[in-house]
Write a protein that holds these residues in place. Structure first.
Motif, PDB file in Angstrom:
ATOM      1  N   LEU A   1       0.834  -1.206   0.000  1.00 35.22           N
ATOM      2  CA  LEU A   1       0.000   0.000   0.000  1.00 35.22           C
ATOM      3  C   LEU A   1       0.868   1.255   0.000  1.00 35.22           C
ATOM      4  CD1 LEU A   1      -2.816  -1.007   2.538  1.00 35.22           C
ATOM      5  CD2 LEU A   1      -2.926  -1.031   0.025  1.00 35.22           C
ATOM      6  N   ARG A   2       1.962   1.241   0.759  1.00 39.55           N
ATOM      7  CA  ARG A   2       2.883   2.388   0.762  1.00 39.55           C
ATOM      8  C   ARG A   2       3.496   2.600  -0.614  1.00 39.55           C
ATOM      9  NH1 ARG A   2       7.461   2.336   5.039  1.00 39.55           N
ATOM     10  NH2 ARG A   2       7.726   0.256   4.200  1.00 39.55           N
ATOM     11  N   ALA A   3       3.896   1.512  -1.268  1.00 40.17           N
ATOM     12  CA  ALA A   3       4.499   1.627  -2.599  1.00 40.17           C
ATOM     13  C   ALA A   3       3.510   2.217  -3.598  1.00 40.17           C
ATOM     14  CB  ALA A   3       4.990   0.255  -3.073  1.00 40.17           C
ATOM     15  N   ILE A   4       2.265   1.769  -3.528  1.00 39.83           N
ATOM     16  CA  ILE A   4       1.236   2.297  -4.442  1.00 39.83           C
ATOM     17  C   ILE A   4       0.954   3.759  -4.125  1.00 39.83           C
ATOM     18  CG2 ILE A   4      -1.184   2.089  -5.160  1.00 39.83           C
ATOM     19  CD1 ILE A   4      -0.838  -0.988  -4.594  1.00 39.83           C
ATOM     20  N   ASP A   5       0.918   4.103  -2.852  1.00 37.95           N
ATOM     21  CA  ASP A   5       0.680   5.492  -2.451  1.00 37.95           C
ATOM     22  C   ASP A   5       1.787   6.410  -2.942  1.00 37.95           C
ATOM     23  OD1 ASP A   5      -0.842   7.491  -0.888  1.00 37.95           O
ATOM     24  OD2 ASP A   5       0.955   7.518   0.378  1.00 37.95           O
ATOM     25  N   ARG A   6       3.040   5.932  -2.891  1.00 38.46           N
ATOM     26  CA  ARG A   6       4.177   6.745  -3.336  1.00 38.46           C
ATOM     27  C   ARG A   6       4.206   6.913  -4.850  1.00 38.46           C
ATOM     28  NH1 ARG A   6       7.081   3.775   0.733  1.00 38.46           N
ATOM     29  NH2 ARG A   6       7.755   2.325  -0.862  1.00 38.46           N
ATOM     30  N   ALA A   7       3.657   5.921  -5.576  1.00 38.48           N
ATOM     31  CA  ALA A   7       3.710   5.967  -7.041  1.00 38.48           C
ATOM     32  C   ALA A   7       2.400   5.443  -7.624  1.00 38.48           C
ATOM     33  CB  ALA A   7       4.895   5.158  -7.546  1.00 38.48           C
ATOM     34  N   PRO A   8       1.299   6.186  -7.450  1.00 37.15           N
ATOM     35  CA  PRO A   8       0.011   5.725  -7.983  1.00 37.15           C
ATOM     36  C   PRO A   8       0.090   5.527  -9.496  1.00 37.15           C
ATOM     37  CG  PRO A   8      -0.235   7.827  -6.806  1.00 37.15           C
ATOM     38  CD  PRO A   8       1.216   7.496  -6.844  1.00 37.15           C
ATOM     39  N   GLY A   9      -0.566   4.473  -9.959  1.00 39.35           N
ATOM     40  CA  GLY A   9      -0.573   4.198 -11.388  1.00 39.35           C
ATOM     41  C   GLY A   9       0.595   3.346 -11.843  1.00 39.35           C
ATOM     42  N   SER A  10       1.443   2.931 -10.912  1.00 40.48           N
ATOM     43  CA  SER A  10       2.608   2.130 -11.284  1.00 40.48           C
ATOM     44  C   SER A  10       2.208   0.724 -11.715  1.00 40.48           C
ATOM     45  CB  SER A  10       3.582   2.030 -10.112  1.00 40.48           C
ATOM     46  OG  SER A  10       4.189   3.268  -9.878  1.00 40.48           O
ATOM     47  N   SER A  11       3.092   0.120 -12.477  1.00 39.03           N
ATOM     48  CA  SER A  11       2.902  -1.258 -12.923  1.00 39.03           C
ATOM     49  C   SER A  11       3.210  -2.221 -11.779  1.00 39.03           C
ATOM     50  CB  SER A  11       3.846  -1.565 -14.090  1.00 39.03           C
ATOM     51  OG  SER A  11       5.188  -1.589 -13.626  1.00 39.03           O
ATOM     52  N   ALA A  12       2.771  -3.452 -11.927  1.00 39.26           N
ATOM     53  CA  ALA A  12       3.053  -4.486 -10.930  1.00 39.26           C
ATOM     54  C   ALA A  12       4.566  -4.704 -10.803  1.00 39.26           C
ATOM     55  CB  ALA A  12       2.345  -5.789 -11.286  1.00 39.26           C
ATOM     56  N   HIS A  13       5.264  -4.664 -11.918  1.00 40.94           N
ATOM     57  CA  HIS A  13       6.716  -4.870 -11.883  1.00 40.94           C
ATOM     58  C   HIS A  13       7.404  -3.796 -11.039  1.00 40.94           C
ATOM     59  CE1 HIS A  13      10.743  -5.974 -13.110  1.00 40.94           C
ATOM     60  NE2 HIS A  13      10.947  -4.713 -13.452  1.00 40.94           N
TER      61      HIS A  13
ATOM     62  N   ILE B   1      -7.171  -1.883  -3.123  1.00 34.76           N
ATOM     63  CA  ILE B   1      -6.625  -1.297  -4.358  1.00 34.76           C
ATOM     64  C   ILE B   1      -7.530  -1.643  -5.525  1.00 34.76           C
ATOM     65  CG2 ILE B   1      -4.251  -1.498  -3.494  1.00 34.76           C
ATOM     66  CD1 ILE B   1      -3.803  -3.712  -5.633  1.00 34.76           C
ATOM     67  N   GLU B   2      -7.328  -0.900  -6.593  1.00 34.75           N
ATOM     68  CA  GLU B   2      -7.986  -1.240  -7.853  1.00 34.75           C
ATOM     69  C   GLU B   2      -6.950  -1.191  -8.953  1.00 34.75           C
ATOM     70  OE1 GLU B   2     -11.124   1.607  -8.300  1.00 34.75           O
ATOM     71  OE2 GLU B   2      -9.785   3.185  -8.972  1.00 34.75           O
ATOM     72  N   ARG B   3      -7.200  -2.022  -9.943  1.00 31.11           N
ATOM     73  CA  ARG B   3      -6.340  -2.059 -11.127  1.00 31.11           C
ATOM     74  C   ARG B   3      -7.108  -1.405 -12.260  1.00 31.11           C
ATOM     75  NH1 ARG B   3      -4.919  -8.384 -10.319  1.00 31.11           N
ATOM     76  NH2 ARG B   3      -3.026  -8.152  -9.103  1.00 31.11           N
ATOM     77  N   ARG B   4      -6.384  -0.567 -13.020  1.00 30.70           N
ATOM     78  CA  ARG B   4      -6.993   0.115 -14.163  1.00 30.70           C
ATOM     79  C   ARG B   4      -6.103  -0.082 -15.382  1.00 30.70           C
ATOM     80  NH1 ARG B   4      -7.289   5.893 -11.205  1.00 30.70           N
ATOM     81  NH2 ARG B   4      -8.533   5.253  -9.396  1.00 30.70           N
ATOM     82  N   PRO B   5      -6.721  -0.136 -16.556  1.00 26.50           N
ATOM     83  CA  PRO B   5      -5.898  -0.229 -17.773  1.00 26.50           C
ATOM     84  C   PRO B   5      -5.076   1.043 -17.949  1.00 26.50           C
ATOM     85  CG  PRO B   5      -8.266  -0.285 -18.296  1.00 26.50           C
ATOM     86  CD  PRO B   5      -8.138  -0.134 -16.818  1.00 26.50           C
ATOM     87  N   GLY B   6      -3.837   0.855 -18.356  1.00 27.37           N
ATOM     88  CA  GLY B   6      -2.955   1.983 -18.639  1.00 27.37           C
ATOM     89  C   GLY B   6      -2.580   1.970 -20.110  1.00 27.37           C
ATOM     90  N   PRO B   7      -1.554   2.707 -20.462  1.00 29.12           N
ATOM     91  CA  PRO B   7      -1.117   2.728 -21.858  1.00 29.12           C
ATOM     92  C   PRO B   7      -0.648   1.341 -22.314  1.00 29.12           C
ATOM     93  CG  PRO B   7       0.213   4.234 -20.496  1.00 29.12           C
ATOM     94  CD  PRO B   7      -0.756   3.551 -19.601  1.00 29.12           C
ATOM     95  N   GLY B   8      -0.992   0.968 -23.510  1.00 32.46           N
ATOM     96  CA  GLY B   8      -0.595  -0.338 -24.042  1.00 32.46           C
ATOM     97  C   GLY B   8      -1.221  -1.451 -23.217  1.00 32.46           C
ATOM     98  N   ARG B   9      -0.406  -2.400 -22.806  1.00 38.57           N
ATOM     99  CA  ARG B   9      -0.901  -3.534 -22.016  1.00 38.57           C
ATOM    100  C   ARG B   9      -0.711  -3.334 -20.513  1.00 38.57           C
ATOM    101  NH1 ARG B   9       1.806  -8.643 -24.718  1.00 38.57           N
ATOM    102  NH2 ARG B   9       1.433  -9.298 -22.594  1.00 38.57           N
TER     103      ARG B   9
END
Length: 143
Positions: free
Chosen positions: A40-52, A78-86
């Protein structure tokens, strides 16, 4: 005076182990684990980041983070949303922000206790020394 490097390394590991045990116990009271809170901290620091990217930021393999992210989605954090490309982007939900905030309150208590025997100047010195160690990879001539 010489320092036993093995003892020094073991001392670092022991402090980390004590820290993780105390954090996990405190976070358990909030309903999340240390691994979940770290994600959760990692996602908060960089919202929209990829799983990798989030796997690397939370010290996990891509596969382990994917499994964890699925559990976090199921829990409503959390929620996952489509981003650019795949690309699939990861974002905190309101419940995720609430869990993160509860975790921060719990971990703050743990860290105050862990570092309580050090005064402000000693804490700063420790941080500077750790930053210096982290600035170079083992085997580098830097440092």
């Amino acid at each position: 005076m010489t320092v036993d490097l093995e003892r020094l390394g073991r001392s670092l590991k022991r402090v980390q182990h004590r820290d993780h045990r105390a954090l996990d116990a405190a976070l358990r009271e909030t309903g999340i684990s240390l691994v979940q809170w770290d994600a959760l901290r990692a996602i908060d620091r960089a919202p929209g980041s990829s799983a990798h990217a989030l796997a690397a930021a939370s010290f996990q393999s891509d596969q382990a983070f994917g499994t964890l992210a699925s559990r976090l989605v199921s829990a409503g954090y959390i929620e996952r949303r489509p981003g650019p490309g795949r690309r699939i982007e990861h974002h905190l939900t309101t419940d995720g922000h609430d869990a993160l905030d509860a975790g921060r309150r719990a971990t703050d208590r743990v860290w105050r206790a862990l570092f309580g025997s050090l005064d402000s100047e000693q804490r700063m010195t420790l941080q500077l020394l750790l930053d210096r160690l982290l600035a170079s990879e083992p085997g580098d001539d830097a440092g």
